[in-house]
Design an enzyme around this catalytic site. Structure first.
Site, mmCIF file in Angstrom:
data_model
loop_
_atom_site.group_PDB
_atom_site.id
_atom_site.type_symbol
_atom_site.label_atom_id
_atom_site.label_comp_id
_atom_site.label_asym_id
_atom_site.label_seq_id
_atom_site.Cartn_x
_atom_site.Cartn_y
_atom_site.Cartn_z
ATOM 1 N N GLN A 117 48.090 44.171 38.156
ATOM 2 C CA GLN A 117 48.010 45.577 38.572
ATOM 3 C C GLN A 117 46.832 46.250 37.846
ATOM 4 O O GLN A 117 45.899 45.565 37.497
ATOM 5 C CB GLN A 117 49.329 46.326 38.295
ATOM 6 C CG GLN A 117 50.482 45.905 39.191
ATOM 7 C CD GLN A 117 51.092 44.563 38.832
ATOM 8 O OE1 GLN A 117 51.565 44.394 37.725
ATOM 9 N NE2 GLN A 117 51.092 43.642 39.756
ATOM 10 N N GLY A 144 48.251 39.917 43.430
ATOM 11 C CA GLY A 144 47.574 38.956 44.310
ATOM 12 C C GLY A 144 46.176 38.810 43.750
ATOM 13 O O GLY A 144 45.365 39.732 43.856
ATOM 14 N N HIS A 145 45.899 37.704 43.084
ATOM 15 C CA HIS A 145 44.611 37.502 42.417
ATOM 16 C C HIS A 145 43.819 36.437 43.172
ATOM 17 O O HIS A 145 44.190 35.260 43.178
ATOM 18 C CB HIS A 145 44.835 37.096 40.950
ATOM 19 C CG HIS A 145 45.479 38.178 40.136
ATOM 20 N ND1 HIS A 145 45.758 38.065 38.797
ATOM 21 C CD2 HIS A 145 45.892 39.425 40.490
ATOM 22 C CE1 HIS A 145 46.308 39.197 38.366
ATOM 23 N NE2 HIS A 145 46.406 40.032 39.371
ATOM 24 N N ASP A 155 43.663 45.301 41.887
ATOM 25 C CA ASP A 155 42.723 44.649 42.812
ATOM 26 C C ASP A 155 41.263 44.830 42.414
ATOM 27 O O ASP A 155 40.372 44.859 43.261
ATOM 28 C CB ASP A 155 42.930 45.169 44.255
ATOM 29 C CG ASP A 155 44.349 44.942 44.730
ATOM 30 O OD1 ASP A 155 44.942 43.925 44.329
ATOM 31 O OD2 ASP A 155 44.860 45.778 45.498
ATOM 32 N N LYS A 179 40.406 40.848 39.051
ATOM 33 C CA LYS A 179 40.825 40.165 37.814
ATOM 34 C C LYS A 179 40.853 38.646 38.002
ATOM 35 O O LYS A 179 40.428 37.898 37.133
ATOM 36 C CB LYS A 179 42.221 40.675 37.383
ATOM 37 C CG LYS A 179 42.231 42.179 37.078
ATOM 38 C CD LYS A 179 43.626 42.679 36.801
ATOM 39 C CE LYS A 179 44.530 42.683 37.999
ATOM 40 N NZ LYS A 179 44.188 43.644 39.060
HETATM 41 P P1 GDP Z 1 42.755 41.208 41.612
HETATM 42 O O1 GDP Z 1 44.135 41.530 42.055
HETATM 43 O O2 GDP Z 1 42.268 42.148 40.555
HETATM 44 O O3 GDP Z 1 42.579 39.765 41.202
HETATM 45 O O4 GDP Z 1 41.802 41.439 42.875
HETATM 46 P P2 GDP Z 1 42.106 40.958 44.384
HETATM 47 O O5 GDP Z 1 41.918 39.498 44.468
HETATM 48 O O6 GDP Z 1 43.383 41.511 44.873
HETATM 49 O O7 GDP Z 1 40.986 41.772 45.159
HETATM 50 C C1 GDP Z 1 39.645 41.619 44.884
HETATM 51 C C2 GDP Z 1 38.938 41.150 46.164
HETATM 52 O O8 GDP Z 1 37.547 41.301 46.027
HETATM 53 C C3 GDP Z 1 39.177 39.687 46.458
HETATM 54 O O9 GDP Z 1 39.155 39.492 47.840
HETATM 55 C C4 GDP Z 1 37.964 39.032 45.809
HETATM 56 O O10 GDP Z 1 37.627 37.783 46.387
HETATM 57 C C5 GDP Z 1 36.899 40.037 46.093
HETATM 58 N N1 GDP Z 1 35.828 40.110 45.095
HETATM 59 C C6 GDP Z 1 35.908 39.927 43.756
HETATM 60 N N2 GDP Z 1 34.733 40.200 43.177
HETATM 61 C C7 GDP Z 1 33.886 40.553 44.162
HETATM 62 C C8 GDP Z 1 32.522 40.990 44.180
HETATM 63 O O11 GDP Z 1 31.851 41.126 43.164
HETATM 64 N N3 GDP Z 1 32.001 41.299 45.417
HETATM 65 C C9 GDP Z 1 32.719 41.196 46.570
HETATM 66 N N4 GDP Z 1 32.125 41.518 47.693
HETATM 67 N N5 GDP Z 1 34.004 40.795 46.566
HETATM 68 C C10 GDP Z 1 34.585 40.495 45.383
HETATM 69 P P1 IMO Z 2 47.066 43.100 41.411
HETATM 70 O O1 IMO Z 2 47.518 42.334 40.184
HETATM 71 C C1 IMO Z 2 47.294 46.793 43.687
HETATM 72 C C2 IMO Z 2 51.157 48.877 43.680
HETATM 73 C C3 IMO Z 2 51.922 48.943 44.969
HETATM 74 C C4 IMO Z 2 52.639 50.265 44.775
HETATM 75 C C5 IMO Z 2 52.979 50.264 43.295
HETATM 76 C C6 IMO Z 2 54.390 49.773 42.982
HETATM 77 O O2 IMO Z 2 46.762 42.239 42.575
HETATM 78 O O3 IMO Z 2 45.972 44.041 41.060
HETATM 79 P P2 IMO Z 2 55.537 47.377 42.944
HETATM 80 O O4 IMO Z 2 55.709 46.356 44.020
HETATM 81 O O5 IMO Z 2 54.788 46.897 41.762
HETATM 82 O O6 IMO Z 2 56.839 48.020 42.574
HETATM 83 O O7 IMO Z 2 54.645 48.536 43.642
HETATM 84 O O8 IMO Z 2 52.043 49.398 42.700
HETATM 85 N N1 IMO Z 2 50.775 47.505 43.240
HETATM 86 C C7 IMO Z 2 49.542 47.020 43.300
HETATM 87 N N2 IMO Z 2 48.405 47.553 43.808
HETATM 88 N N3 IMO Z 2 47.268 45.589 43.090
HETATM 89 C C8 IMO Z 2 48.374 45.053 42.552
HETATM 90 O O9 IMO Z 2 48.370 43.925 41.835
HETATM 91 C C9 IMO Z 2 49.596 45.759 42.692
HETATM 92 N N4 IMO Z 2 50.873 45.513 42.312
HETATM 93 C C10 IMO Z 2 51.574 46.599 42.648
HETATM 94 O O10 IMO Z 2 51.057 48.950 46.079
HETATM 95 O O11 IMO Z 2 51.747 51.328 45.019
HETATM 96 MG MG MG Z 3 45.165 41.930 43.836
#
Ligand code: GDP
Ligand code: IMO
Ligand code: MG
Length: 421
Positions: A221, A41-42, A14, A17
């Site tokens: 991840q 979840g991107h 998270d 990416k």
């Molecule tokens: P990912 O799994 O690495 O793609 O990240 P996620 O989408 O799960 O979580 C990142 C969260 O931070 C999302 O809600 C993005 O919209 C938000 N986000 C990304 N970059 C920024 C930033 O520079 N500032 C803020 N405030 N939010 C951001």
């Molecule tokens: P993105 O790509 C954050 C965590 C789960 C758990 C562990 C194992 O959005 O960054 P799993 O379902 O993979 O067997 O769970 O990994 N986890 C993540 N945490 N971002 C993710 O993906 C994750 N995918 C799995 O919360 O701790």
């Molecule tokens: Mg994510």
């Protein structure tokens, strides 16, 4: 021959990416996912639109870019079809831009049930998985009994499916309720619409590199969730490190180019496991609230804490990250003081400057260096010089400690909240 660039998370996932891959995509001809599955979840924001991608690579919103789901990914056809429908509803032409590896393993409905059952059996020792069937699917892959995307095209696929799901049911209890119908319907539609998009992706990817096409591999991840180098057993079931891009796409290590390492200006983690700088106080709550730190896949609140430089240096090394991207520094805009962990103090008074193997060893107290906050809204800054001095000092300290330059600073979720240095 062109080299393959990689974007990956340096923390517990998270990091942002999705946003960065979407921002970098115009420089590339192809974006490829190489591991993980719908546990990812991107999130992507552009204009007044937002979308969360789970299986489809984050290059899908840009025109003229192909997207590949590589052999290292595990695919749940229900989730993939739903994602494709939602993208098509937004006017995205998925069919002409998405390829899927025939070698990618399939997540069956019983894999999901096994995931949930295994977590339940662990009680308070649970990993806190996303419940998407990731562990059981990779387990079957390694045990050499899994089903792959390409198997969907075989005449005896249904018999193979029945044999494997029956074996799963024998473990869980024969009367466990399974919705085969929903899964098989999704598969039928996937094959009807996308059969021609099933490819030997390792051949396609290597051919494209030879043709000088620019490919960006998108990690899922984060490095601290890596099956080998994360805080085992509180990890995911794939290699999230740069090396995973080689096995997950069929690209040789000598063909890896730039490795972009993404990190948040603080830390978050979802699920169980050690988190040295976790804040179970009002500051942690403030980070969660201001950063909207709730899981994009499960909606669970993310655990929050200060930036951990010990862990960051460790994952930069494991990935040989040569370009850093710092996300969400805007979340720290209102803080009086910002802390960074520069060492771990053990119970017997030693200071560790590395990330230890044993979870028990993680009973440590972080050693913090404090920085004054900048107390300025940075979300409208578009160049490095516009950033407040205190934030530049923070960035330059991290660069000095890690020895790698921070080439992009993200100051908001939208595409344009981005500073490229
Ligand atoms: P990912 O799994 O690495 O793609 O990240 P996620 O989408 O799960 O979580 C990142 C969260 O931070 C999302 O809600 C993005 O919209 C938000 N986000 C990304 N970059 C920024 C930033 O520079 N500032 C803020 N405030 N939010 C951001
Ligand atoms: P993105 O790509 C954050 C965590 C789960 C758990 C562990 C194992 O959005 O960054 P799993 O379902 O993979 O067997 O769970 O990994 N986890 C993540 N945490 N971002 C993710 O993906 C994750 N995918 C799995 O919360 O701790
Ligand atoms: Mg994510």
């Amino acid at each position: 021959m062109q080299k393959l660039d990689v974007v990956l998370g340096l923390q517990w996932g998270d990091e942002g990416k999705g946003k960065i891959v979407d921002v970098l995509t115009p420089e590339y001809d192809v974006v490829a996912r190489f591991q993980g599955g719908p546990n990812a979840g991107h999130s992507i924001y552009f204009g007044d639109k937002s979308f969360v991608l789970h299986t489809v690579p984050s290059g899908i919103f840009r025109p003229n870019t192909y997207n590949i789901i590589g052999n290292g990914v595990v695919v749940d056809p229900i989730i993939l079809m739903k994602e494709i429908h939602d993208l098509e509803q937004m006017g995205v032409d998925v069919k002409s831009k998405l390829y899927i590896s025939k070698r990618a393993h399939l997540i069956l409905p019983t894999h999901r049930l096994l995931d949930v059952a295994s977590e339940k059996a662990k009680g308070d020792k649970k990993v806190g998985t996303t419940g998407k069937g990731i562990g059981p699917t990779y387990t079957d892959k390694i045990a050499r009994v899994g089903l792959r995307m390409g198997d969907l095209l075989l005449p005896d696929f249904k018999e193979r499916y029945d044999a494997l799901t029956n074996e799963h049911l024998a473990r869980m209890g024969k009367d466990t309720a399974v919705d085969h119908e929903e899964w098989l319907n999704a598969v039928k539609e996937l094959v009807e619409k996308f059969k021609d998009n099933f490819v030997e992706s390792e051949i396609v990817v290597n051919k494209w590199l030879q043709e000088d096409k620019r490919i960006l591999a998108e990690g899922a991840q984060g490095s601290l969730l890596d099956i080998d180098f994360g805080s085992y057993p509180f990890v995911t079931s794939s290699n999230t490190l740069c090396a995973g891009a080689c096995t997950g796409l069929g690209v040789a290590p000598s063909h890896i180019g730039k490795v972009y390492g993404i990190f948040k200006a603080y830390c978050t983690r979802v699920g169980s496991g050690p988190f040295p700088t976790e804040l179970n106080d009002e500051t942690g709550e403030q980070l969660r609230r201001l950063g909207h730190e709730f899981g994009a896949t499960t909606g669970r609140p993310r655990r929050c804490g200060w930036l951990d430089l010990v862990a960051l240096k460790h994952t930069i090394t494991l990935n040989a990250a040569n370009s850093l991207i710092m996300m969400k520094s805007d979340v720290l805009d209102g803080f009086d003081t910002i802390k960074v962990c520069v060492g771990y103090q053990t119970k017997d008074g030693k200071t560790l400057d590395y990330f230890p193997m044993y979870v028990e060893e993680m009973d440590i107290t972080p050693v913090y260096k404090e920085f004054p906050g900048w107390k300025t809204d940075t979300t409208s800054c578009r160049s490095y010089d516009e950033l407040p001095k205190e934030l530049r000092d923070y960035i330059e300290f991290i660069e000095k400690e890690t020895g790698v330059s921070i080439d992009i600073v993200s100051v908001g979720p939208n595409r344009d909240n981005t500073i490229v240095r």
